[in-house]
Design a protein around this motif. Structure first.
Motif, PDB file in Angstrom:
ATOM      1  N   ASN A 186      -0.835   0.818   1.815  1.00 11.59           N
ATOM      2  CA  ASN A 186       0.096   1.193   0.717  1.00 11.59           C
ATOM      3  C   ASN A 186       1.417   0.523   0.343  1.00 11.59           C
ATOM      4  O   ASN A 186       2.223   0.800  -0.576  1.00 11.59           O
ATOM      5  CB  ASN A 186       0.540   2.908   0.773  1.00 11.59           C
ATOM      6  CG  ASN A 186      -0.466   3.622   0.548  1.00 11.59           C
ATOM      7  OD1 ASN A 186      -1.328   3.373  -0.378  1.00 11.59           O
ATOM      8  ND2 ASN A 186      -0.635   4.608   1.634  1.00 11.59           N
ATOM      9  N   THR A 187       1.656  -0.551   1.008  1.00 13.08           N
ATOM     10  CA  THR A 187       2.773  -1.531   0.831  1.00 13.08           C
ATOM     11  C   THR A 187       2.271  -3.027   0.456  1.00 13.08           C
ATOM     12  O   THR A 187       1.089  -3.199   0.240  1.00 13.08           O
ATOM     13  CB  THR A 187       3.596  -2.023   2.128  1.00 13.08           C
ATOM     14  OG1 THR A 187       2.747  -2.532   3.077  1.00 13.08           O
ATOM     15  CG2 THR A 187       3.680  -0.478   2.842  1.00 13.08           C
ATOM     16  N   SER A 188       3.293  -3.712  -0.024  1.00 10.82           N
ATOM     17  CA  SER A 188       2.931  -5.212  -0.399  1.00 10.82           C
ATOM     18  C   SER A 188       3.264  -6.159   0.329  1.00 10.82           C
ATOM     19  O   SER A 188       3.131  -7.247   0.137  1.00 10.82           O
ATOM     20  CB  SER A 188       3.462  -5.334  -1.811  1.00 10.82           C
ATOM     21  OG  SER A 188       2.934  -4.414  -3.054  1.00 10.82           O
ATOM     22  N   ALA A 189       3.761  -5.718   1.592  1.00  8.79           N
ATOM     23  CA  ALA A 189       4.141  -6.610   2.732  1.00  8.79           C
ATOM     24  C   ALA A 189       2.951  -7.429   3.078  1.00  8.79           C
ATOM     25  O   ALA A 189       1.981  -6.859   3.257  1.00  8.79           O
ATOM     26  CB  ALA A 189       4.948  -5.862   3.757  1.00  8.79           C
ATOM     27  N   SER A 212      -5.640  -0.045  -0.985  1.00  6.55           N
ATOM     28  CA  SER A 212      -4.084  -0.461  -1.474  1.00  6.55           C
ATOM     29  C   SER A 212      -4.032  -0.210  -3.097  1.00  6.55           C
ATOM     30  O   SER A 212      -5.188  -0.125  -3.669  1.00  6.55           O
ATOM     31  CB  SER A 212      -3.910  -1.930  -1.035  1.00  6.55           C
ATOM     32  OG  SER A 212      -4.753  -2.736  -1.986  1.00  6.55           O
ATOM     33  N   ARG A 302      -0.880 -10.358  -2.387  1.00  2.00           N
ATOM     34  CA  ARG A 302      -0.715  -9.802  -1.110  1.00  2.00           C
ATOM     35  C   ARG A 302      -1.238 -10.771  -0.332  1.00  2.00           C
ATOM     36  O   ARG A 302      -2.704 -10.963  -0.367  1.00  2.00           O
ATOM     37  CB  ARG A 302      -0.837  -8.544  -0.892  1.00  2.00           C
ATOM     38  CG  ARG A 302      -0.597  -8.125   0.485  1.00  2.00           C
ATOM     39  CD  ARG A 302      -1.040  -6.717   0.789  1.00  2.00           C
ATOM     40  NE  ARG A 302      -0.241  -6.157   1.775  1.00  2.00           N
ATOM     41  CZ  ARG A 302      -0.501  -4.628   2.387  1.00  2.00           C
ATOM     42  NH1 ARG A 302      -1.383  -4.058   1.639  1.00  2.00           N
ATOM     43  NH2 ARG A 302       0.271  -4.297   3.146  1.00  2.00           N
TER      44      ARG A 302
END
Length: 488
Positions: A186-189, A212, A302
């Motif tokens: 759930n992050t874009s890192a 995601s 990403r």
């Protein structure tokens, strides 16, 4: 059902990995067991209930048909004793339910009936012959239900599971991996996946993407180690027409084609330094330029990267940029090797067998106990990829209904013997002699001195261990040296 002899153990069954965003789910969490028998073993069924099974008993073909209709995932225990040939047509329809993993119960001599053999061979996951400890019966039922669950998920999804989205396991390491996937999805890192070759790093990357917010956009993968260094730049960034000889049209690179989605850079440790610098510049600016072009193009992706290389060591050796590593490794996922996944080995083997069973020219029911033991004791240097290849090879080459260690090209447990001290000593001495001879270029005197023995003793050991060619070469070399000294 004839009476068995011992108490049943808790069942271990296969479980799938993290679910899709809109997954196919089992109807509920209860473990159903459908027992079809004229005379059920009440003590066995009581033990199954105590172990957490929701037991349904059917004593007639009609009740069996009712019990198996739309029951969802379940294990089935069927005893053909007391049923007639007239009953078999109804029982066959019950056994055809793919969401039920059937295990047949037989007694000595009962399998001599051809119709019974055919039903067991064609429709049952496995069979047990009584008397048998209830722990064994419970274990087989657990695996039967687990494999039925996999088939049910395939059917409920509407299409077979894709090759790149199968993550099966229930060991602690895999549960931790599934939990990590859910967190980082759930992050874009940027995510860095570390693990040995064949552990399924691309499966993990795809699982992260599909869970995601970018899941509706492209997932683009590129193996940096499989592309020539001089071509990697054009593969990543694309090029304009006329950028170099042979560039007769514009080509969109992998980075640009993944816009809005995820770019998976496999074997990032093999990326040349020039490409590393270009990739770092893109990560800093969020823009690329095609080769031969001068117009910056904004790209939103990403990046998930992976390698089996020790990047920290590569940084120390100057083979990988530290600043790029820190950009890529914001979040880290460690992929467990197969030899550390315990009982998952057997679960994965059954899963692969079910997936590729059509490769075989005849129906394969499973693995022999010795095959399971051999797989559990093997060190699996190729990890899950090797397991898949061995099972697929076995399915094609096997002649029996159960896969054996020989079919898997593994050492049979019966063939393993404790090494004697003499054998260990001989192996160690041979290895030390070979190393010394290589180090001193077959100069017998220097090798003997390094080993702390006389030249005569060294020659005697080499002859005793069948190293005559090496001994002869060493003696000839020594004689050449002696002749040279005398001539001087």
């Amino acid at each position: 059902m004839r009476k068995s002899s011992e108490r049943a153990a808790t069942v271990v069954c296969a479980t799938a990995g993290p679910a899709e965003s809109a997954p196919a789910r089992l109807p509920d969490t209860r473990r159903r067991l459908i027992c079809v028998a004229r005379t059920p073993d009440d003590a066995l069924l009581a033990d199954m209930r105590a172990a957490g099974w929701d037991v349904v008993v059917a004593k007639t073909p009609a009740s069996a048909e009712a019990a198996t209709r739309k029951t969802g995932v379940a294990a089935g225990l069927i005893d053909f004793d007391g049923f007639t040939l007239r009953d078999f047509s109804v029982l066959k329809a019950c056994l055809s339910q793919t969401a039920i993993g059937w295990v047949a119960v037989t007694a000595d001599g009962q399998a001599a009936s051809k119709p019974v053999r055919e039903l067991i061979r064609n429709y049952c996951f496995d069979y047990v012959t009584l008397p048998l400890p209830r722990e064994s019966i419970a274990r087989v039922l657990g695996h039967a239900r687990g494999m039925a669950a996999l088939d049910y998920l395939d059917t409920a999804a509407g299409t077979p599971l894709a090759d790149d989205d199968e993550m099966v396991g229930n060991c602690e390491a895999m549960r931790q991996l599934f939990s990590t996937i859910r967190k980082v999805a759930n992050t874009s890192a940027s995510v860095f996946i570390s693990g040995q070759s064949g552990t399924g790093k691309e499966l993990t990357a795809l699982a992260i993407h599909r869970r995601s917010p970018r899941r509706k956009a492209p997932f683009v993968a590129i193996n940096c180690g499989a592309i020539a260094h001089n071509l990697l730049q054009s593969e990543l960034f694309g090029y304009e027409r006329g950028a170099f000889t042979g560039a007769d049209r514009r080509k969109i690179g992998r980075i640009e084609s993944a816009n809005g989605g995820t770019l998976f850079l496999d074997e990032i440790g093999d990326m040349p330094l020039e490409a590393q610098a270009s990739l770092l510049r893109f990560l800093q600016e969020g823009k690329i330029e095609r080769l031969g072009g001068n117009e910056p193009i904004a790209v939103d992706i990403r990046i998930i990267s992976a390698t089996h290389v020790d990047l920290e060591a590569a940084i120390e050796d100057g083979r990988f940029r530290a600043d790029l590593f820190h950009r890529l490794c914001v979040l880290r996922v460690d992929e467990p090797p197969l030899n550390q996944r315990g009982a998952d080995i057997e679960v994965l083997a059954h899963h692969v067998l079910q997936k590729y069973k059509t490769d075989s020219t005849h129906k394969i029911h499973g693995f022999t106990p010795s095959a399971i033991e051999a797989m559990c004791h093997y060190h699996w240097p190729g990890n899950v990829r090797e397991l898949i290849n061995r099972v697929r090879h076995a399915l094609v080459m096997a002649e029996g209904r159960l896969l054996t260690p020989h079919d898997l090209d593994l050492e049979s447990p019966a063939d393993r013997r404790t090494a004697t001290l003499d054998h260990i000593r001989e192996t160690a001495e041979r290895g030390a002699i070979e190393t010394a001879l290589r180090r001193y270029n077959n100069r017998l005197g220097e090798a003997a001195t390094a080993l702390g023995i006389s030249r005569v003793t060294l020659y005697r050991l080499m002859t005793a261990y069948g190293m005559r060619d090496a001994a002869g070469a060493a003696v000839d070399h020594a004689d050449d040296e002696s002749d040279g000294k005398m001539s001087a």
